[in-house]
Write a protein that holds these residues in place. Structure first.
Motif, PDB file in Angstrom:
ATOM      1  N   ILE B  76       1.730 -17.907   0.078  1.00  0.00           N
ATOM      2  CA  ILE B  76       0.618 -17.389  -0.183  1.00  0.00           C
ATOM      3  C   ILE B  76       0.820 -16.174  -1.319  1.00  0.00           C
ATOM      4  N   LEU B  77      -0.371 -16.116  -2.139  1.00  0.00           N
ATOM      5  CA  LEU B  77      -0.140 -15.301  -3.262  1.00  0.00           C
ATOM      6  C   LEU B  77      -1.572 -14.317  -2.867  1.00  0.00           C
ATOM      7  N   ILE B  78      -1.178 -13.042  -2.889  1.00  0.00           N
ATOM      8  CA  ILE B  78      -2.153 -12.004  -2.867  1.00  0.00           C
ATOM      9  C   ILE B  78      -1.988 -11.058  -3.799  1.00  0.00           C
ATOM     10  N   THR B  79      -2.970 -10.778  -4.979  1.00  0.00           N
ATOM     11  CA  THR B  79      -2.465  -9.987  -5.973  1.00  0.00           C
ATOM     12  C   THR B  79      -3.338  -8.406  -6.059  1.00  0.00           C
ATOM     13  N   ASN B  80      -4.324  -8.576  -5.070  1.00  0.00           N
ATOM     14  CA  ASN B  80      -4.917  -7.213  -5.166  1.00  0.00           C
ATOM     15  C   ASN B  80      -4.517  -5.961  -4.996  1.00  0.00           C
ATOM     16  N   LEU B  82      -3.941  -2.148  -3.128  1.00  0.00           N
ATOM     17  CA  LEU B  82      -4.155  -1.511  -1.970  1.00  0.00           C
ATOM     18  C   LEU B  82      -5.578  -1.345  -1.652  1.00  0.00           C
ATOM     19  N   LEU B  84      -8.351  -2.369  -3.115  1.00  0.00           N
ATOM     20  CA  LEU B  84      -9.129  -3.319  -3.026  1.00  0.00           C
ATOM     21  C   LEU B  84      -8.971  -4.121  -1.825  1.00  0.00           C
ATOM     22  N   LEU B  85      -7.913  -4.105  -1.069  1.00  0.00           N
ATOM     23  CA  LEU B  85      -7.647  -4.833   0.124  1.00  0.00           C
ATOM     24  C   LEU B  85      -8.357  -4.141   1.163  1.00  0.00           C
ATOM     25  N   ILE B  86      -8.105  -2.981   1.340  1.00  0.00           N
ATOM     26  CA  ILE B  86      -8.804  -1.927   2.191  1.00  0.00           C
ATOM     27  C   ILE B  86     -10.315  -1.991   2.421  1.00  0.00           C
ATOM     28  N   ALA B  88     -11.894  -4.636   0.983  1.00  0.00           N
ATOM     29  CA  ALA B  88     -12.436  -6.051   1.313  1.00  0.00           C
ATOM     30  C   ALA B  88     -12.323  -6.265   2.809  1.00  0.00           C
ATOM     31  N   GLY B  89     -11.263  -5.715   3.205  1.00  0.00           N
ATOM     32  CA  GLY B  89     -11.057  -5.781   4.872  1.00  0.00           C
ATOM     33  C   GLY B  89     -12.381  -4.990   5.706  1.00  0.00           C
ATOM     34  N   LEU B  90     -12.565  -4.090   5.271  1.00  0.00           N
ATOM     35  CA  LEU B  90     -13.757  -3.272   5.843  1.00  0.00           C
ATOM     36  C   LEU B  90     -14.953  -4.191   5.687  1.00  0.00           C
ATOM     37  N   LEU B  91     -15.337  -4.655   4.529  1.00  0.00           N
ATOM     38  CA  LEU B  91     -16.540  -5.184   4.192  1.00  0.00           C
ATOM     39  C   LEU B  91     -16.352  -6.665   5.291  1.00  0.00           C
ATOM     40  N   VAL B  92     -15.425  -7.233   5.623  1.00  0.00           N
ATOM     41  CA  VAL B  92     -15.243  -8.463   6.149  1.00  0.00           C
ATOM     42  C   VAL B  92     -15.374  -8.090   7.676  1.00  0.00           C
ATOM     43  N   LYS B 136     -15.983 -10.294 -10.710  1.00  0.00           N
ATOM     44  CA  LYS B 136     -14.537  -9.989 -10.931  1.00  0.00           C
ATOM     45  C   LYS B 136     -13.883 -10.602 -12.030  1.00  0.00           C
TER      46      LYS B 136
END
Lengths: 140, 140
Positions: B76-80, B82, B84-86, B88-92, B136
């Motif tokens: 898997i590829l995640i390029t965001n 840290l 943005l990851l936090i 996005a995780g909070l929003l989800v 984006k």
């Protein structure tokens, strides 16, 4: 028995996410990239799941009880309100930022990927904040 | 719009696998599968806690078993970043609990029941997801 079923269903679900490649956020972002280079695969994943489950649901929904537990947990929340709209919008924004939704995010913990692990922790913090703020909407 | 990386067959088979898991969870345990619901309930509610935990463990084991038996490595590829990851995780986490479902809960389980609530939720999170990716790309 219901415990074994829960574990087994999780395993099957996780395998489905790998076969469909939905575990890879790049694949999901490809679907959301509608105006540029579009990868329609995610739509086929949903169609596949719907054609299997939807007929079975409608065939079985009037059964008295499930096989291993006492009763069906029927969901009858029909309210279309601002929580539904705001919540779905926030979720959509988070989903679009990284390409991870809850299923693939949890499944990707198997890969020891630091980024997806950070995402999952933040997601659980989000769940907990909802409890603190008492904003939860009961199931679908 | 160009169509790229489209994998209709694996998407359909993976989707059907997910649909089968949802079918089993429904007929055997009487529950509708929604990963955000299962994950957040595990965190905040005592009801079915062991079942929910076992489902989540299964979700992680699924990819491990798949790799083990097929000898294929899952990439898997995640390029965001840290940050943005936090976010996005909070929003989800917040969004799925405010609206009461995610891609599996509203998108598959809810839509299989022809729940209007879930259909509206799914349209909203997809549209917002597509817009988020579009915005984006403007900044990249």
């Amino acid at each position: 028995m219901s415990k074994i079923v829960s574990l087994f269903c999780g395993i099957i679900f996780g395998i489905g996410l790998v076969i469909s490649e939905m575990i890879n956020p790049e694949k999901v972002l490809g679907f959301l990239n509608l105006f540029d280079n579009w990868d329609p695969s995610l739509a086929f994943v949903m169609i596949g799941a719907l054609i299997v489950f939807s007929p079975m649901y409608h065939l079985l929904k009037n059964k008295e009880k499930p096989i291993f537990t006492e009763s069906f947990t029927h969901l009858n929340n029909k309210e279309i309100n601002k929580n539904l709209i705001i919540g779905s919008s926030l979720f959509g924004a988070g989903w679009g930022l990284v390409g991870l939704c809850p299923g693939p995010a949890v499944a990707s913990l198997a890969l020891f990927n630091l980024s997806s692990t950070v995402f999952v922790i933040a997601m659980f913090v989000g769940f907990y904040l909802i409890k603190l703020l008492d904003l939860s909407t009961q199931a679908r | 719009m160009n169509i790229v990386n489209f994998t209709p067959l694996s998407a359909l088979i993976g989707g059907m696998t997910i649909g089968f898991s949802i079918f089993l969870f429904f007929i055997l345990n009487g529950r509708m599968t929604g990963v955000s619901g299962i994950a957040s309930s595990f965190l905040i509610s005592k009801k079915n806690r062991i079942d929910n935990l076992l489902f989540l463990i299964g979700l992680v084991l699924g990819p491990i078993f798949y790799s083990f038996f097929t000898k294929q490595k899952i990439e898997i590829l995640i390029t965001n970043s840290l940050f943005l990851l936090i976010i996005a995780g909070l929003l989800v986490g917040l969004g799925t609990r405010i609206s009461g479902g995610c891609t599996s809960g509203h998108g598959i389980s809810g839509m299989s029941r022809f729940s209007l609530r879930s259909i509206i939720a799914t349209v909203i999170f997809m549209v917002v997801g597509i817009l988020t990716v579009f915005i984006k790309t403007l900044y990249e």
